[in-house]
Scaffold this motif. Structure first.
Motif, PDB file in Angstrom:
ATOM      1  N   GLU A 177       1.647 -29.216  -7.089  1.00 30.33           N
ATOM      2  CA  GLU A 177       1.240 -30.526  -7.607  1.00 30.33           C
ATOM      3  C   GLU A 177       1.867 -31.655  -6.787  1.00 30.33           C
ATOM      4  O   GLU A 177       1.202 -32.645  -6.439  1.00 30.33           O
ATOM      5  CB  GLU A 177       1.658 -30.654  -9.077  1.00 30.33           C
ATOM      6  N   GLU A 178       3.153 -31.524  -6.467  1.00 27.02           N
ATOM      7  CA  GLU A 178       3.844 -32.546  -5.680  1.00 27.02           C
ATOM      8  C   GLU A 178       3.289 -32.621  -4.260  1.00 27.02           C
ATOM      9  O   GLU A 178       3.168 -33.707  -3.676  1.00 27.02           O
ATOM     10  CB  GLU A 178       5.343 -32.249  -5.634  1.00 27.02           C
ATOM     11  N   GLN A 179       2.919 -31.465  -3.704  1.00 28.83           N
ATOM     12  CA  GLN A 179       2.333 -31.436  -2.363  1.00 28.83           C
ATOM     13  C   GLN A 179       0.993 -32.170  -2.349  1.00 28.83           C
ATOM     14  O   GLN A 179       0.681 -32.900  -1.405  1.00 28.83           O
ATOM     15  CB  GLN A 179       2.149 -29.982  -1.901  1.00 28.83           C
ATOM     16  N   ASN A 212       9.055 -27.224   0.235  1.00 32.48           N
ATOM     17  CA  ASN A 212       9.876 -26.941  -0.946  1.00 32.48           C
ATOM     18  C   ASN A 212       9.356 -27.626  -2.212  1.00 32.48           C
ATOM     19  O   ASN A 212       9.919 -27.443  -3.297  1.00 32.48           O
ATOM     20  CB  ASN A 212      11.325 -27.389  -0.697  1.00 32.48           C
ATOM     21  N   LYS A 213       8.272 -28.397  -2.078  1.00 29.50           N
ATOM     22  CA  LYS A 213       7.688 -29.060  -3.232  1.00 29.50           C
ATOM     23  C   LYS A 213       6.783 -28.097  -4.006  1.00 29.50           C
ATOM     24  O   LYS A 213       6.306 -27.097  -3.470  1.00 29.50           O
ATOM     25  CB  LYS A 213       6.859 -30.280  -2.785  1.00 29.50           C
ATOM     26  N   THR A 214       6.516 -28.443  -5.255  1.00 28.18           N
ATOM     27  CA  THR A 214       5.551 -27.673  -6.045  1.00 28.18           C
ATOM     28  C   THR A 214       4.151 -28.000  -5.546  1.00 28.18           C
ATOM     29  O   THR A 214       3.938 -29.043  -4.904  1.00 28.18           O
ATOM     30  CB  THR A 214       5.647 -28.033  -7.538  1.00 28.18           C
TER      31      THR A 214
END
Length: 207
Positions: free
Chosen positions: A121-123, A117-119
Motif C-alpha cells: 500500500e505504501e509503495q 521495505n515499504k508495504t
C-alpha cells in the motif's frame, strides 16, 4: 600498522582502472610522465625511497595514500576524463561534480532500499506521488541536446567505425611530445601530429 604507499606505476594503474581507460602501448608511459610532473609541481615528498611495486620488481619511490588520492581523484581528473570510454564520466565537467554524482547515486540506492521495505500500500502511494513529478518534453533543452547526440551517433555508426584505441594511443603520443617542451620536431614527429589532426585517420568505412 604501516601506512599504505604507492609508486608512480601503482598510481597510474589505479587511475586507468578508476576512469576505465584501456592500457594501450602509449597510455601507461604517458600517464606515468604526467604523474611525475604533478609530483614535481606540487613538491610531493615520497613516504618511502625503496618500495617494490606489485607490478614491477624494480625498487621505486612511493607516496602516501593521501597523495595518491589527491592525484587520482583531483589532479588527474581532466586528463583522464578525455581518455575515458565511460560516457557517463565524460558528461561530468569536473571532479566536484563526480563526487556529487557518486553521492547522488548513493542516495538513489538508499531511497530504493527504503521503497522495498515499504508495504504494498505504501509503495503504491509513493508511485502515485512520483507520477505528479514534472516530466521532460520534446522541447526541453536536455531532450533536444540528447536527441542531437543520438542522431549524430546513429548517422556516424551507419557509415563508419571509430578506431578508438588508435585515437587514444596517438593522443598520448602527441601529449608526450607537447609536454617534452621540444624546440622543434623531427620528420617522424611532424607526421604523427599531421595524422592526429586528420579525422580520417581514425575511421573505417562500413561495408
Amino acid at each position: 600498522m604501516n601506512e599504505e604507499q604507492y609508486t608512480v606505476l601503482e598510481i597510474a594503474k589505479e587511475a586507468l582502472k578508476k576512469y576505465k581507460v584501456d592500457e594501450t602501448e602509449g597510455t601507461l608511459p604517458a600517464l606515468k610522465k604526467k604523474i611525475e610532473r604533478i609530483i614535481k609541481k606540487y613538491n610531493y615528498e615520497p613516504a618511502s625511497e625503496q618500495k617494490k611495486s606489485v607490478y614491477s620488481k624494480r625498487i621505486a619511490k612511493a607516496y602516501s595514500l593521501e597523495v595518491k588520492n589527491r592525484i587520482v581523484d583531483d589532479l588527474l581528473f581532466d586528463y583522464m576524463i578525455i581518455l575515458s570510454k565511460d560516457e557517463l564520466l565524460k558528461e561530468i565537467e569536473n571532479s566536484n561534480h563526480y563526487k556529487s554524482a557518486v553521492n547522488s547515486n548513493d542516495r538513489i540506492e538508499h531511497e530504493f532500499s527504503k521503497f522495498l521495505n515499504k508495504t504494498p500500500e505504501e509503495q503504491n502511494v509513493m508511485i502515485e506521488n512520483q507520477k505528479s513529478v514534472t516530466c521532460f518534453n520534446e522541447n526541453h533543452p536536455f531532450i533536444r541536446e540528447k536527441k542531437m547526440e543520438v542522431m549524430l551517433e546513429a548517422l556516424f555508426s551507419k557509415y563508419y567505425t571509430l578506431k578508438i584505441d588508435e585515437l587514444i594511443d596517438d593522443a598520448n603520443k602527441i601529449n608526450s611530445l607537447i609536454n617534452d617542451n621540444q624546440s622543434f620536431f623531427d620528420g617522424a614527429e611532424l607526421r604523427e601530429i599531421a595524422r592526429f589532426n586528420n579525422w580520417e585517420s581514425y575511421v573505417e568505412e562500413r561495408e
